[in-house]
Design a protein around this motif. Structure first.
Motif, PDB file in Angstrom:
ATOM      1  N   GLU A   1     -24.451  18.502 -26.850  1.00 42.13           N
ATOM      2  CA  GLU A   1     -24.222  19.814 -27.472  1.00 42.13           C
ATOM      3  C   GLU A   1     -23.620  19.493 -29.051  1.00 42.13           C
ATOM      4  O   GLU A   1     -23.666  20.294 -29.912  1.00 42.13           O
TER       5      GLU A   1
ATOM      6  N   LYS B   1     -26.312  18.505 -31.451  1.00 38.73           N
ATOM      7  CA  LYS B   1     -27.171  19.735 -31.702  1.00 38.73           C
ATOM      8  C   LYS B   1     -26.230  20.569 -32.762  1.00 38.73           C
ATOM      9  O   LYS B   1     -26.628  21.067 -33.763  1.00 38.73           O
ATOM     10  N   LYS B   2     -25.043  21.037 -32.541  1.00 41.35           N
ATOM     11  CA  LYS B   2     -24.261  21.693 -33.537  1.00 41.35           C
ATOM     12  C   LYS B   2     -24.092  20.936 -34.780  1.00 41.35           C
ATOM     13  O   LYS B   2     -24.090  21.608 -35.803  1.00 41.35           O
TER      14      LYS B   2
END
Length: 294
Positions: free
Chosen positions: A280, A283-284
């Protein structure tokens, strides 16, 4: 398991037998002990008291502090923005999703260089001077701000370490392969200069025979030009690597690839953004980080 010197009682009869043996041993040992004591010249006199040495500075809280820079971010929509300065003095604006917290992760500089044609790299140890000194004493000084330290255990192909001090920053150069000569180390200590900007970033310069790597230069396929590293230690890490003509084939720096974790990278506006950490987070970072060079 019962210790072999423990005594296990076996009733009244056994107890009387043990008492008799104890009395007999006492009668025999007392004269012997007295004879030995009479011949004992007594303990040697204690040596004169010596002052307790002071604390080693490298073990203090200041010397052991993380070698990173935290700058104040400003809010912009749902993002945050920080102003950064790369080790070659180039400024940029970094915009990122607020939940990434790059300002809290802090940044530190990296710079590759050549001395008489031999490549070496300068990095800011995450844990500061203590990561190199381990509370010990340097082998020698090459300049008022440059000290030489022993090879660290488990450092593999790396040898002795030159530790540079530029204001609050500590830069380490881990020697490798065929080590630098004494004269080359002196030239390096005198030829590498550093200044600290008003907002705390370290900017490097050099004079011959030292040459700093330029943006886009590589060694064995890895980028070695000026970089900023965010985070580190056991946590997530983001690197910003100015790379002219950067495209999807640019290679993340070894500090990212060598951590043994999943890696993602993207090129934006001639800057390679490489990140490692949880999915996560990666991805950010890849989708949300924007770098505007100035």
């Amino acid at each position: 398991m019962t210790d072999r010197f423990d005594v296990i009682e076996a009733g009244e009869r056994g107890r009387r037998r043990w008492i008799g043996l104890v009395v007999l041993l006492a009668l025999v040992l007392v004269p012997i002990v007295s004879l030995v004591a009479s011949r004992d010249p007594g303990p040697e006199p204690l040596p004169p008291a010596t002052p307790t040495p002071g604390a080693i500075r490298s073990l203090t809280r200041i010397e052991g502090a993380p070698n990173i820079l935290n700058v104040q971010a400003r809010a912009k929509g749902g993002d945050e923005v920080i102003e950064v300065v790369f080790p070659d003095g180039v400024r940029a604006e970094v915009r990122y999703p607020a939940e990434l917290g790059l300002d809290e992760m802090g940044s530190r500089p990296f710079q590759g260089a050549w001395i008489d044609g031999r490549y070496r790299q300068f990095m800011a140890p995450y844990s500061g001077a203590f990561e190199v000194t381990r509370g010990g004493e340097p082998i020698r000084n090459y300049a008022p701000n440059v000290t030489l330290w022993p090879r660290q255990a488990g450092s593999g192909m790396y040898g002795q370490v030159l530790l540079f001090a530029f204001g609050p920053w500590r830069l380490a150069m881990y020697d490798r392969g065929q080590g630098l000569t004494f004269d080359q180390r002196v030239a390096l200590a005198k030829g590498l200069k550093g200044r600290v900007t008003k907002n705390g970033y370290l900017v490097l310069s050099a004079r011959k025979p030292v040459r700093l790597a330029r943006p886009g230069e590589t060694v064995q396929g890895m980028p070695v030009g000026p970089q900023l590293w965010f985070g580190g230690g056991a946590g997530e890490m983001v690197t910003l690597v100015p790379t002219p003509g950067c495209d999807k084939h640019a290679v993340p720096p070894s500090v990212i690839k060598g951590r043994g974790r999943p890696v993602d990278s993207v090129c934006r506006d001639d800057v390679l953004v490489a990140v490692t950490g949880q999915q996560e987070f990666r991805k950010k970072a890849i989708e949300g980080i924007r770098v505007t060079m100035k």
